[in-house]
Design a protein around this motif. Structure first.
Motif: not given
Lengths: 326, 301
Positions: B51-55
Motif C-alpha cells: 500500500l505504501v509503495a502504491v499509494a
C-alpha cells in the motif's frame, strides 16, 4: 570399487560442466555490447589503429568464432585466463593471490554456522514449544530476511563508532604490522566481524534444519531403545540423535558453497577484506571482464569441488548409501 | 475434480444440521492460513508495504532524486528520516524506492517460476533423453553461484532495471525446476492422469490442465520465497554499484550511501530495514502457506 567408479564418473561430469562454463563465458563476452578490443584500448588510455589491429590479431579476434573459442579453451587449459589491464597482471596470479583470504573467511564462517546453528537447533528441539525454541525461530527468521550487506554495515557502525573493540577494516593492522603468533592473532581479530556476518545467514538456516531433524530423530525408535537401555540423556541426544541430524545439515551446507561464496563477495566489500570478493567489486567497477569471467569460472570450480567432497563425506557417514545403491 | 468432500461427518448423519458446503482446496488452505498468527502478521505487513509503495508517492509527492536540503541532515521535524549524502530526502526514497524494489522482486520471481516450471515440467513429463537434457541444464546453472552470475550479467549488459530483473530471474530457477520435476514424475503415472490420457488429452493439455494444477501446491511456497530472494538480490546488486542510477530503489539508496555510513547512519539503516521487513513479511507468508498447503509437512516443523 563401486565407489571409485562413482567418483570417476562424477569427476568426468564435473570437467564437462566446467568446460560448459568456459563456453558460456566466451559466449557472454561476445554477446555483450561493445567491442572487447575497444574496451582494452580504452583501459590503455586510447590506442592507434595499428595497435587496435595488433590487439585484434593478438587475441585472435580477426578469426572465426569457433577458432577463437578453441584458442580461449587452449589458453585456459595451460592456466592463461587473460590479462587484467586494471591490475596490470595476469588474471590467474591475481586470483591465486586473493584466494586464501576468501577461503579463511568462508571456511571460518561455515564452521561457525555449522557449530552454532546445530547447537541452537538441537537445544531448541529438546523443548519445541519452550521460550528458547521460539526465540531461535525468531532469530532464524530474522537472519534469513536481513540483507547480509546491511547486517555487515550495521555491525560496522556498531563496532566502528559506538563500541570500538574490534577492527572493522581489512585483514591486518597496517599501522603496527605484527609477526609470528601476534600476526595470527591479529588476523583472527580482523576475521571476527566478517565471518560472523557471513555466518548469520547460515546459522538461521542450519538451526531451522537441525531443529526439524532433531525433533524427528528424538521420536524415532532407536532413540527410545537407547533411552530404554538406560543411556544417559546427553549420550542419547549428543551421539545417537545428533548423528542422524547432522547428515542433512552437512549435505545442505556442502551444496550451498556457491551461496557462501556469493555472500563472501558482499561481506568482503563491506569490511574491505582483501579476498576474491573485493576483486569482484573492483573488476565490476572497472569493467575488467577477463578477471570477472575468471572469477565466475573459479567459483564454479569451487562449487563443483564442494559438491564432490560433500558426496564423498555423505557416503562415508551414511553406510546405507555406501553399500546400497551403486 | 478439484472438489474435496468434507470428511468430518463420519458419525451417523444428523438430519437437523444443515449440510456442510463442500469447500475448494483453495478455500480450505486460506482457512488454514488464517489460523497461523505469524502468517497473518506477515500478510498484514506485506499488504501495508505494498500500500505504501502504491499509494505513498501521491501522498508524499517529494521527488526522491531531488535535492531538498543540505547533505547529511539527521532525522528531524523537517525531514523525518533525514537527507542522504547529496541532500535527497530519505523518506521520499523509502516510499518511491519501494515501487522499484517490489516490482523487480515480483517480476524476477515470476521469471524464475516460469523458467523453473517449464524446465521441470517438460523434463518430468517426458522423461528419457528430454529429461536428461533438462537435468543437465539445471545442473549447469546450479554450479554457478546465482548472485555472482547475476553480477556478471548486469556488468556485461549494463545496469538498467530490465537487465537487472532479467538477470535475477534467469539465474535462480533451479530449485523450482527440481521441485516441479519431482512433482511431475510423481504425478504422471497416477490413475487420473492415465484416465485423461486415455480420454485423448494431448500432451500440452495434460501438462497444463491435468498435471500443473496438482503440482502447484508444492511449488507455490518456493514461488513466494523467490520474491524475497529476488528483493535481496536486487539489494545486493545495487550495493555493488550495479543498480539502475536513474530509478530510486532501496538497494540503490544503500549502495550509494554506504561509504558515508559514519556521517549519516540513517541513510543506510532505513533502506536496509525496509528490505529486511519486506523479506521478513514474505517469508512469514511463505511459512504460513507451507503449513496451510502442505499439511503433510505441518507436523515436522
Amino acid at each position: 570399487m563401486a565407489f571409485a567408479t562413482h567418483l570417476a564418473r562424477q569427476i568426468i561430469n564435473a570437467v564437462a560442466l566446467l568446460i560448459a562454463v568456459l563456453v558460456l563465458n566466451f559466449c557472454l563476452i561476445h554477446l555483450a555490447p561493445g567491442d572487447p578490443v575497444q574496451v582494452i584500448a580504452g583501459e590503455m588510455g586510447g590506442a592507434s589503429a595499428e595497435v587496435v589491429a595488433a590487439l585484434r590479431a593478438k587475441y585472435g579476434l580477426d578469426q572465426s568464432l569457433l577458432q577463437q573459442l578453441s584458442i580461449y579453451l587452449a589458453n585456459v587449459a595451460v592456466g592463461d585466463f587473460g590479462y587484467s589491464y586494471y591490475f596490470n597482471q595476469p588474471v590467474l596470479g591475481l586470483i591465486l593471490q586473493r584466494l586464501p583470504a576468501t577461503l579463511y573467511l568462508t571456511l571460518c564462517a561455515l564452521s561457525a554456522a555449522l557449530a552454532i546453528g546445530t547447537l541452537l537447533g538441537v537445544v531448541s528441539a529438546r523443548r519445541p514449544n519452550g521460550a528458547f525454541s521460539h526465540a531461535v525461530t525468531v532469530v532464524s527468521l530474522a537472519g534469513y530476511a536481513a540483507p547480509i550487506f546491511w547486517t555487515g554495515l550495521m555491525l560496522l557502525l556498531l563496532f566502528g563508532s559506538v563500541w570500538p573493540i574490534l577492527p572493522v577494516v581489512g585483514m591486518t593492522d597496517v599501522v603496527n604490522p605484527k609477526h609470528g603468533f601476534a600476526y595470527a592473532l591479529d588476523v583472527g581479530r580482523h576475521l571476527v566481524l566478517p565471518s560472523l556476518t557471513l555466518a548469520l545467514v547460515f546459522i538461521a538456516q542450519y538451526s531451522r534444519l537441525a531443529r526439524v531433524n532433531m525433533i524427528e530423530a528424538l521420536s524415532a525408535d532407536y532413540v527410545r531403545t537407547a533411552r530404554a537401555k538406560g543411556l544417559p540423556e546427553w549420550l542419547v541426544v549428543g551421539k545417537h540423535a545428533l548423528r542422524n541430524t547432522l547428515i542433512p545439515i552437512v549435505t545442505v551446507a556442502g551444496h550451498q558453497f556457491g551461496n557462501l561464496f556469493a555472500g563472501a563477495v558482499l561481506v568482503e566489500t563491506v569490511f574491505s577484506w582483501p579476498g576474491m570478493g573485493r576483486l569482484v567489486f573492483d573488476s565490476i567497477l572497472r569493467r575488467d571482464y577477463p578477471t570477472l569471467m575468471a572469477v565466475l569460472f573459479f567459483s564454479a570450480l569451487m562449487v563443483m569441488t564442494a559438491n564432490i567432497l560433500t558426496d564423498v563425506v555423505y557416503r562415508l557417514v551414511d553406510p546405507r548409501i555406501r553399500t546400497g545403491r551403486r | 475434480m478439484t472438489v474435496i468432500e468434507s470428511t468430518s461427518q463420519v458419525s451417523a448423519p444428523q438430519t437437523d444440521l444443515p449440510a456442510r458446503t463442500a469447500a475448494s482446496p483453495g478455500r480450505l488452505a486460506l482457512r488454514q492460513f488464517t489460523k497461523s498468527p505469524s502468517g497473518v502478521a506477515g500478510a498484514c505487513m506485506l499488504i501495508l508495504i505494498i500500500l505504501v509503495a502504491v499509494a505513498g508517492p501521491s501522498l508524499y509527492p517529494v521527488d526522491p532524486l531531488d535535492l531538498v536540503g543540505a547533505p547529511f541532515m539527521p532525522p528531524d521535524a523537517d525531514a523525518w528520516f533525514g537527507t542522504d549524502y547529496l541532500g535527497r530526502d530519505v523518506l521520499a526514497g523509502l516510499i518511491h524506492g519501494g515501487r522499484a524494489t517490489l516490482a523487480v522482486g515480483a517480476v524476477a520471481a515470476l521469471i524464475t517460476i516460469v523458467i523453473g516450471l517449464v524446465i521441470g515440467a517438460v523434463g518430468g513429463f517426458f522423461g528419457g533423453a528430454i529429461d536428461a537434457t533438462m537435468v543437465k541444464i539445471t545442473e549447469f546453472f546450479q554450479i554457478l553461484p546465482p548472485l555472482l552470475f547475476a553480477m556478471v550479467l548486469v556488468t556485461l549488459f549494463g545496469p538498467k532495471l530490465t537487465t537487472i530483473t532479467l538477470a535475477i530471474g534467469g539465474v535462480s530457477w533451479t530449485s523450482v525446476a527440481r521441485l516441479t520435476r519431482a512433482e511431475f514424475m510423481r504425478l504422471r503415472d497416477l490413475d487420473f492422469v492415465k484416465a485423461s490420457r486415455a480420454a485423448g488429452a494431448s500432451n500440452v493439455n495434460l501438462i497444463l490442465r491435468v498435471l500443473l494444477p496438482n503440482a502447484l501446491p508444492a511449488v507455490i511456497v518456493s514461488a513466494t520465497l523467490a520474491i524475497g530472494v529476488a528483493i535481496l538480490f536486487e539489494g545486493g546488486l545495487s550495493f555493488l554499484g550495479l543498480g539502475d542510477p536513474n530509478v530510486m530503489s532501496w538497494g540503490l539508496m544503500l549502495g550509494q550511501n554506504r561509504n558515508y555510513i559514519l556521517d549519516a547512519w540513517w541513510a543506510v539503516m532505513f533502506p536496509g530495514a525496509a528490505i529486511f521487513l519486506a523479506v521478513l513479511a514474505i517469508s512469514l507468508v511463505g511459512d504460513g502457506l507451507n503449513d496451510a498447503i502442505n499439511p503433510r509437512l505441518r507436523r515436522r516443523s
